[in-house]
Write a protein that holds these residues in place. Structure first.
Motif, PDB file in Angstrom:
ATOM      1  N   PRO A 149      42.248  44.933  41.370  1.00 26.24           N
ATOM      2  CA  PRO A 149      42.214  44.191  40.098  1.00 26.24           C
ATOM      3  C   PRO A 149      42.976  42.867  40.152  1.00 26.24           C
ATOM      4  O   PRO A 149      42.491  41.845  39.660  1.00 26.24           O
TER       5      PRO A 149
ATOM      6  N   LYS B 220      41.035  39.819  41.661  1.00 21.60           N
ATOM      7  CA  LYS B 220      39.750  39.378  41.093  1.00 21.60           C
ATOM      8  C   LYS B 220      39.641  37.868  41.234  1.00 21.60           C
ATOM      9  O   LYS B 220      40.599  37.133  40.966  1.00 21.60           O
TER      10      LYS B 220
ATOM     11  N   GLU C  12      31.976  36.666  43.363  1.00 18.30           N
ATOM     12  CA  GLU C  12      31.323  37.828  42.761  1.00 18.30           C
ATOM     13  C   GLU C  12      29.804  37.722  42.794  1.00 18.30           C
ATOM     14  O   GLU C  12      29.117  38.701  42.522  1.00 18.30           O
TER      15      GLU C  12
ATOM     16  N   THR D  46      35.355  45.733  41.478  1.00 16.42           N
ATOM     17  CA  THR D  46      36.808  45.919  41.516  1.00 16.42           C
ATOM     18  C   THR D  46      37.093  47.383  41.775  1.00 16.42           C
ATOM     19  O   THR D  46      36.650  48.249  40.995  1.00 16.42           O
TER      20      THR D  46
ATOM     21  N   SER E 234      37.329  51.556  38.003  1.00 17.76           N
ATOM     22  CA  SER E 234      36.661  50.557  38.857  1.00 17.76           C
ATOM     23  C   SER E 234      35.495  49.925  38.112  1.00 17.76           C
ATOM     24  O   SER E 234      35.019  50.466  37.104  1.00 17.76           O
ATOM     25  N   THR E 235      35.024  48.793  38.611  1.00 22.28           N
ATOM     26  CA  THR E 235      33.811  48.192  38.041  1.00 22.28           C
ATOM     27  C   THR E 235      32.683  48.319  39.072  1.00 22.28           C
ATOM     28  O   THR E 235      32.943  48.455  40.279  1.00 22.28           O
TER      29      THR E 235
ATOM     30  N   ILE F 229      38.889  41.830  33.369  1.00 18.33           N
ATOM     31  CA  ILE F 229      38.433  42.319  34.688  1.00 18.33           C
ATOM     32  C   ILE F 229      36.970  42.757  34.645  1.00 18.33           C
ATOM     33  O   ILE F 229      36.248  42.707  35.626  1.00 18.33           O
TER      34      ILE F 229
ATOM     35  N   LYS G 224      32.112  38.986  34.588  1.00 16.97           N
ATOM     36  CA  LYS G 224      31.555  38.584  35.888  1.00 16.97           C
ATOM     37  C   LYS G 224      31.833  37.100  36.088  1.00 16.97           C
ATOM     38  O   LYS G 224      31.455  36.269  35.256  1.00 16.97           O
TER      39      LYS G 224
END
Ligand SMILES: Cc1ncc(Cn2nnc(CCOP(=O)(O)OP(=O)(O)O)c2C)c(N)n1
Ligand SMILES: [Mg+2]
Length: 567
Positions: free
Chosen positions: A246, A249, A254, A262, A268-269, A396, A399
Motif C-alpha cells: 500500500p 502505490k 498501474e 496492491t 488487497s486490490t 488506495i 486507479k
C-alpha cells in the motif's frame, strides 16, 4: 562582504538542488535566516508553526529528493522533531537546522529563555541524535565546513534526516568557502564482486522456481531516481506479475499489463493476494512488513524470499552488502530468463471491472460517489495525497492514470501530515495539480497551513471527508475520545483569505453539489479550494472495517499483559 558560516550552509543547500527553505524565525536563528535569504538561489518559505514547517519540508523532500527546515532553539526544534521523525520513518533526507545558544553562555552558567531553565543546553542535540542519521552541533566556526558536510552527506546516503545546530553567534562568523559539492553528493556505487555474486545467487534462486512474482515496497523510490526505471526493466525482462505494497502505490505504473494491484492481505486490490499467495518465489524490492502493512501480521509471505534493499540483497542463506538497488535490478534484468507463469495465471484470476454506480445529482453524498468523482478527475498531472484515516483506503482503491503521483505517510502516520506536506510538495511542483483526501479529524491538526497555500497562491484541491469524527479509530476501538467538535470548514478556509486571498471553501451535501464544487476547484488557479464532503459517520470503506477488525485484534495484542507477570 565577509563569507560566514550561514553563507556556507546556504551555498551547500543551493549546490545540492534545494530552492526553498522552510522556516519559522526565532531569536536563535535570525542571523542565520538573513544569510539563507541572501542567497540568490534560495527562497524563504515561512510556515505557521514548526510542526507544519517540518511536515512541509517532509513533503518538499518527496518532490525534490532533499529539503531543509530551519527553526529556533528548543521551543521550535521540539515541534519540528515530529516532522523529522516522519522523514526518518519515510526515508527522506530532511535537513533539520536549529539555532542554538551563544557559545559563551554555557561557561557563564547563564539561564536562557526558551530553554529548560538550566545551564545545560545539550538536551536538544542529544534528542536529535535519536531521530536522525547524523546530528552535529557546531562548537567553533572553523569546524562548520567539516560538520555541515558530514551531516548532509550522511542524510543523502542514508535517505534519513540529519540535524545541524548552529549557535546564534556563529551564523555570522567568518568561514571558508566550500569545496566541490561532489564530495557531499557523490553516491556510493556497488562493489562489483558483490554485484556479480548477488546476480549469480539470484539466477540460482529463480532457476528452481516456476511461479515468481515481484512485490514492490515504499523504499523503492527512496533508492534514487533510476530505481523505478530499473524495476520496470526487470519486470519487462521477467514478464511476471508485479504487486505493490500500500505505501508503494504509484511506484509501479498501474496501466502496465503486469500490474496485479496492491497486496495488502484481506484488503488487497484487484485480487493481488490470490496471485502472491500462489507464487513460489517473491522478489521483494524495497518492501517493509509492519503491523499495518501485514494487516496485524495476518499477511506475511510464508515462502523463502529474495529481498532487494537500497544497499544490500538477501536470499535464503545469503547476504550481499554494498549492492545498490538500481544497479542490481538493471544487472538482473539483463540476465534473467523470462517466466510469465504468474501473469498467465493472473489473467484467469483478474476480477472483472466493478459496475460503477453513478449517483443522481440530488442523491445524498456518499463515500463511494466521492471516490467515483475523484477517480474521474485524476490525470497525468495529478499528485494525490491521502491522509491517515479512511482516506488511506479510499485513495488506495483509486486507479492511477500514467504519470499520476501518489503520496502517503503510512509508516509515521501523523494525522494532519497531508496539509503541510502537500503545501511543501506543491512549492516544488507548482505546475502539478495537487489534490488532498483528508478526514475531518486530521484536518483539525494542521489546518493553519492552508493559509500558506493562500499566501503562495497554490491551486491545491482539498477533499475534506467529514464523517464527524475519528472513524478509523472507531473501527479499531471506539470510545468517547473519537468524537470531535465539528467546524464550519468552508467558512474557516474563507477566513484564511484575510481580505486579499483566493481560497474557496465549498460544502457538498449531494452528488450534484460535489460535481459543481470540483468544477469550481478546477477553475481556481489562484489558491486552494476546500470542498467539505459531508458523509454519514458510518459510511466507511469495506477495507477499513476488515483492516480495523484485524487491527483491533492487533491493538488488543499491543495492550496484552506482559507475557511473564511482573512479580
Ligand atoms: C499525531 C497523531 N495523533 C493521533 C493519531 C491516532 N489517530 N489516527 N487516526 C485518527 C483519526 C483520524 O480521523 P479522520 O482524519 O477524521 O479520518 P477518518 O478515519 O476518515 O474519519 C487518530 C486520532 C495519529 N495517527 N497521529
Ligand atoms: Mg473523520
Amino acid at each position: 562582504t565577509k563569507f560566514t558560516v550561514g553563507d556556507y550552509l546556504a551555498e551547500r543547500l543551493a549546490q545540492m538542488g534545494i530552492r526553498h527553505h522552510f522556516v519559522v524565525p526565532g531569536d536563535y536563528n535570525l542571523v542565520l535566516l538573513d544569510k539563507l535569504s541572501a542567497h540568490p538561489a534560495l527562497t524563504e518559505i515561512g510556515c505557521t508553526n514548526e510542526l507544519n514547517c517540518s511536515l512541509a519540508a517532509e513533503g518538499y523532500a518527496r518532490a525534490n529528493g532533499v529539503s531543509v527546515c530551519v527553526v529556533t532553539f528548543s521551543v521550535g526544534a521540539l515541534s519540528a522533531f515530529n516532522g523529522t521523525g516522519s522523514a526518518f520513518a519515510e526515508n527522506l533526507p530532511l535537513i533539520l537546522v536549529s539555532g542554538g545558544p551563544n557559545t559563551n553562555d554555557a561557561s557563564e552558567h547563564h539561564l536562557l529563555h526558551h530553554t529548560m531553565g538550566t545551564s545545560d543546553y545539550t538536551y536538544q542535540y542529544e534528542m536529535a541524535k535519536k531521530i536522525t542519521c547524523c546530528a552535529v552541533a557546531i562548537p567553533r566556526a572553523e569546524e562548520a565546513p567539516r560538520l555541515i558536510d558530514r551531516a548532509i552527506r550522511h542524510a543523502l546516503l542514508a535517505k534519513k534526516p540529519c540535524y545541524i545546530e548552529i549557535p546564534t553567534n556563529l551564523s555570522g562568523a567568518i568561514c571558508v568557502r566550500p569545496g566541490p559539492i561532489d564530495a557531499v553528493t557523490e553516491p556510493v556505487t556497488s562493489s562489483k564482486p558483490a554485484l556479480e555474486a548477488a546476480a549469480n545467487c539470484a539466477a540460482e534462486y529463480l532457476s528452481g522456481k516456476q511461479k515468481a512474482v515481484i512485490l514492490v515496497g515504499p523504499k523503492l523510490r527512496r533508492a534514487g531516481v533510476d530505481a523505478e526505471k530499473a524495476l520496470l526493466d526487470l519486470a519487462n525482462a521477467m514478464g511476471c506479475a508485479v504487486a505493490v505494497q500500500p505505501a508503494a502505490k504509484g511506484m509501479f505504473p498501474e496501466n502496465h499489463k503486469q500490474f496485479v494491484g496492491t497486496w495488502w492481505g484481506q484488503v488487497s486490490t484487484l485480487a493481488a493476494d490470490s496471485i502472491v499467495n500462489w507464487a513460489d518465489a517473491i522478489i521483494c524490492v524495497g518492501t517493509v512488513f509492519t503491523d499495518y502493512s501485514t494487516v496485524g501480521w495476518k499477511a506475511i509471505p510464508d515462502i523463502p524470499l529474495m529481498t532487494v534493499e537500497m544497499d544490500h540483497v538477501t536470499f535464503p542463506g545469503a547476504h550481499f552488502s554494498r549492492v545498490r538497488l538500481a544497479e542490481f535490478l538493471s544487472h538482473l534484468a539483463s540476465q534473467v530468463t523470462p517466466n510469465g507463469t504468474t501473469m498467465i495465471e493472473y489473467e484467469r484470476l483478474r476480477p472483472d471491472p466493478p459496475m460503477v454506480h453513478v449517483a443522481a445529482k440530488e442523491d445524498v453524498l456518499t463515500r463511494k460517489e466521492t471516490s467515483r468523482q475523484i477517480q474521474n478527475m485524476l490525470s497525468a498531472n495529478t499528485s494525490l495525497f491521502v491522509e491517515t484515516g479512511d482516506s488511506w483506503f479510499n485513495g488506495i482503491q483509486l486507479k492511477l492514470p500514467p504519470g499520476a503521483q501518489f503520496e502517503i505517510e503510512m509508516q509515521w502516520g501523523h494525522i494532519g501530515w497531508s496539509i503541510p506536506a502537500a503545501f511543501g510538495y506543491a512549492m516544488r511542483c507548482p505546475e502539478r495539480r495537487t489534490i488532498i483526501m483528508v478526514g475531518d479529524g486530521s484536518f483539525q491538526v494542521t489546518a493553519q497551513e492552508v493559509s500558506q497555500m493562500v499566501r503562495f497562491k497554490l491551486p491545491i484541491t482539498i477533499l475534506l471527508m467529514n464523517n464527524r469524527g475519528y472513524t478509523i479509530e472507531v473501527e479499531i476501538h471506539d470510545g468517547s475520545y473519537n468524537k470531535i467538535q465539528n467546524w464550519n470548514y468552508a467558512l474557516l478556509v474563507e477566513a484564511f483569505n484575510g481580505g486579499t486571498g483566493h481560497a474557496k471553501g465549498l460544502l457538498a451535501n449531494t452528488a450534484g453539489e460535489l460535481a459543481d464544487a470540483l468544477r469550481v476547484a478546477g477553475e481556481n488557479s489562484e489558491g486552494p479550494t476546500l470542498i467539505e464532503c459531508t458523509i454519514d459517520q458510518d459510511d466507511c470503506s469495506r477495507e477499513l472495517i476488515t483492516w480495523g477488525h484485524y487491527s483491533s485484534e492487533l491493538s488488543a495484542a499491543l495492550s496484552s499483559l506482559p507475557a511473564t507477570p511482573i512479580l
